[in-house]
Design a protein around this motif. Structure first.
Motif, PDB file in Angstrom:
ATOM      1  N   VAL A 124     -45.409  -6.840 -60.793  1.00 42.40           N
ATOM      2  CA  VAL A 124     -45.516  -7.384 -59.436  1.00 42.40           C
ATOM      3  C   VAL A 124     -44.325  -6.932 -58.591  1.00 42.40           C
ATOM      4  CG1 VAL A 124     -45.652  -9.488 -58.039  1.00 42.40           C
ATOM      5  CG2 VAL A 124     -46.805  -9.382 -60.259  1.00 42.40           C
ATOM      6  N   TYR A 125     -43.141  -6.992 -59.178  1.00 43.03           N
ATOM      7  CA  TYR A 125     -41.930  -6.595 -58.446  1.00 43.03           C
ATOM      8  C   TYR A 125     -41.991  -5.123 -58.037  1.00 43.03           C
ATOM      9  CZ  TYR A 125     -37.062  -5.452 -57.486  1.00 43.03           C
ATOM     10  OH  TYR A 125     -35.909  -5.001 -56.893  1.00 43.03           O
ATOM     11  N   LYS A 126     -42.455  -4.271 -58.918  1.00 46.48           N
ATOM     12  CA  LYS A 126     -42.566  -2.840 -58.613  1.00 46.48           C
ATOM     13  C   LYS A 126     -43.480  -2.628 -57.411  1.00 46.48           C
ATOM     14  CE  LYS A 126     -43.937   1.572 -60.713  1.00 46.48           C
ATOM     15  NZ  LYS A 126     -44.486   2.218 -61.948  1.00 46.48           N
ATOM     16  N   GLU A 127     -44.570  -3.393 -57.356  1.00 47.93           N
ATOM     17  CA  GLU A 127     -45.489  -3.271 -56.227  1.00 47.93           C
ATOM     18  C   GLU A 127     -44.869  -3.835 -54.952  1.00 47.93           C
ATOM     19  OE1 GLU A 127     -49.063  -1.934 -54.500  1.00 47.93           O
ATOM     20  OE2 GLU A 127     -48.054  -1.517 -56.397  1.00 47.93           O
ATOM     21  N   MET A 128     -44.062  -4.895 -55.090  1.00 49.67           N
ATOM     22  CA  MET A 128     -43.337  -5.420 -53.930  1.00 49.67           C
ATOM     23  C   MET A 128     -42.445  -4.347 -53.320  1.00 49.67           C
ATOM     24  SD  MET A 128     -42.135  -9.211 -55.179  1.00 49.67           S
ATOM     25  CE  MET A 128     -43.052 -10.675 -54.703  1.00 49.67           C
ATOM     26  N   GLU A 129     -41.769  -3.611 -54.192  1.00 51.56           N
ATOM     27  CA  GLU A 129     -40.916  -2.530 -53.705  1.00 51.56           C
ATOM     28  C   GLU A 129     -41.742  -1.455 -53.015  1.00 51.56           C
ATOM     29  OE1 GLU A 129     -36.867  -1.907 -56.050  1.00 51.56           O
ATOM     30  OE2 GLU A 129     -38.611  -1.327 -57.259  1.00 51.56           O
ATOM     31  N   ARG A 130     -42.878  -1.102 -53.612  1.00 52.95           N
ATOM     32  CA  ARG A 130     -43.720  -0.047 -53.051  1.00 52.95           C
ATOM     33  C   ARG A 130     -44.248  -0.423 -51.673  1.00 52.95           C
ATOM     34  NH1 ARG A 130     -48.719   2.215 -52.651  1.00 52.95           N
ATOM     35  NH2 ARG A 130     -49.799   0.300 -53.173  1.00 52.95           N
ATOM     36  N   LEU A 131     -44.558  -1.713 -51.477  1.00 49.44           N
ATOM     37  CA  LEU A 131     -45.110  -2.183 -50.206  1.00 49.44           C
ATOM     38  C   LEU A 131     -44.030  -2.695 -49.250  1.00 49.44           C
ATOM     39  CD1 LEU A 131     -48.296  -4.102 -51.457  1.00 49.44           C
ATOM     40  CD2 LEU A 131     -48.186  -1.844 -50.411  1.00 49.44           C
ATOM     41  N   ASN A 132     -42.766  -2.511 -49.642  1.00 51.26           N
ATOM     42  CA  ASN A 132     -41.650  -2.991 -48.802  1.00 51.26           C
ATOM     43  C   ASN A 132     -41.785  -4.475 -48.472  1.00 51.26           C
ATOM     44  OD1 ASN A 132     -40.320  -0.411 -48.545  1.00 51.26           O
ATOM     45  ND2 ASN A 132     -41.967   0.181 -47.132  1.00 51.26           N
ATOM     46  N   PHE A 133     -42.034  -5.256 -49.485  1.00 57.55           N
ATOM     47  CA  PHE A 133     -42.187  -6.710 -49.324  1.00 57.55           C
ATOM     48  C   PHE A 133     -40.930  -7.276 -48.670  1.00 57.55           C
ATOM     49  CE2 PHE A 133     -42.043 -11.100 -50.933  1.00 57.55           C
ATOM     50  CZ  PHE A 133     -43.321 -11.536 -50.614  1.00 57.55           C
TER      51      PHE A 133
END
Length: 406
Positions: free
Chosen positions: A48-57
């Motif tokens: 989940v964190y990796k995807e947060m980084e990818r989407l600039n959460f």
């Protein structure tokens, strides 16, 4: 035994009283656009964190980790990481502060301190668990809780009531969670299981294969059999039940046997007599990496097959202690109805099963589709977008949940 259990309960109640008092103080502070992960098993939270980084959460992110994964998470993420249930006062206070001031709490296991948390209105506690399916019972259906006190059972129920949402990869697992935690259908969040995204990443798989065979060149070209048994509570059954010597006699040169014991088992295996054939991979960092290079998985009551099925490769089930395990722990259904592969009770049967290719691949595919219906390669994205909506963060691009592979 009874005195030890009573002493344990007293210590738990003292800790919960401390947690409740400190939480009440921090609760006076305003909520922040913050997601706090509470971690025992790192795969789901880190996906989940990796995807947060990818989407600039844009929201703030904090990790509260058990000791077994604290160092690994701290070395992986850029956010603040604290150790929980560690007797480290600063980390404990920091953890309670973040739990009391976050709009979203993501947990991956049972955490007793949730029984003492009184979240503000609008806060959402999301359970992402640490598996994609289940053979053995857990929660209020776990037979091992029969001997726990009424106070403990009351605490369990308080914790389960804190799960506003439970992430699932299938309708089947959603039903299990409803029964295990006494939740309703409204508590189920069908985003898919984040850690399963890995099994759809073919480029990553190729990198893993190349790296693995660089480290173990002697295994290249051999058929890999991975034995990954689950944890047994009863001490006498922790010994390895496969006859490695017999497998060596039969398979040396053509096959390689990798053993990965459950993380809770601290035993070290001695395979000096079977060099080049048997390997102890119990402390190998990522079991998912091993699944990529595995040709045949041998398991029993583990959740590993639910994810391995995405690769549609053969599985053998070796429940050598089925009657005892079912009596002690409990299963969700009859064992033969749960597993998608042949069931063996001895090393000789295992040998025959693999050599005769006794696998029903359509059954494996049906198992995959049943248990991973929502886990289609972008479960992490689905959950991040859900969090973005929940926290009302307009900066993240809004899209509907994906239900088919990219």
């Amino acid at each position: 035994m009874a005195e030890a259990a009573m002493a344990r309960e007293i210590l738990i109640e003292i800790y919960l009283a401390f947690f409740k008092a400190v939480f009440a103080l921090f609760k006076w502070l305003p909520l922040q656009e913050k997601v706090t992960f509470v971690v025992s098993f790192k795969a789901n939270p880190l996906a989940v964190y990796k995807e947060m980084e990818r989407l600039n959460f844009p929201g703030k992110v904090v990790f509260l980790c058990k000791g077994n994964c604290y160092r690994s998470v701290k070395n992986t993420v850029k956010e603040k990481v604290y150790r929980i249930e560690s007797n480290h006062l600063f980390h404990e206070l920091a953890g309670i502060y973040h739990l009391a001031t976050s709009k979203a709490i993501i947990v991956d296991n049972y955490y007793g301190f949730l029984a003492a948390a009184s979240f503000k209105k609008g806060v959402e506690c999301i359970q992402i668990w640490h598996a994609a399916g289940a053979v053995k019972t857990f929660g209020l259906k776990d037979k091992t809780i029969r001997n726990r006190s009424k106070r403990a059972l009351k605490r369990f129920k308080k914790v389960y009531k804190q799960f506003h949402k439970v992430v699932v990869g299938s309708e089947e697992f959603g039903k299990i969670f409803q029964e295990a935690f006494q939740l309703s259908e409204a508590n189920i969040l069908p985003t898919g299981v984040p850690r399963t995204d890995f099994f759809y990443d073919r480029e990553r798989h190729e990198e893993i294969r190349k790296d693995f065979y660089r480290k173990y060149p002697e295994l290249k070209g051999k058929k890999i059999v991975l034995y990954a048994p689950t944890y047994r509570d009863y001490e006498e059954e922790r010994a390895l039940s496969l006859d490695v010597g017999r497998l060596y006699e039969r398979w040396k040169g053509e096959y390689a046997l990798l053993i990965r014991l459950h993380p809770s088992v601290q035993d070290r295996l001695d395979f000096d007599d079977y060099k080049g054939f048997a390997y102890d991979f119990s402390r190998y960092p990522e079991i998912n990496d091993l699944l990529v290079i595995t040709d045949y998985l041998v398991s029993d009551y583990s959740s590993v097959p639910f994810e391995y099925a995405i690769l549609e490769k053969p599985m053998v089930f070796f429940p050598y202690d089925l009657e005892k395990y079912e009596r002690e722990r409990g299963l969700w259904k009859k064992y033969e109805e749960l597993v998608p592969g042949p069931i063996v009770r001895s090393t000789e049967e295992l040998i025959a099963c693999i050599e005769n290719d006794s696998f029903d691949r359509e059954k494996i595919r049906a198992f995959k589709e049943t248990w991973n219906a929502y886990s289609q390669g972008f479960s992490s994205r689905n959950l991040v977008l859900y969090l973005s909506d929940s926290l009302a963060l307009p900066q993240v691009q809004k899209r509907g949940m994906e239900t088919t592979p990219l």
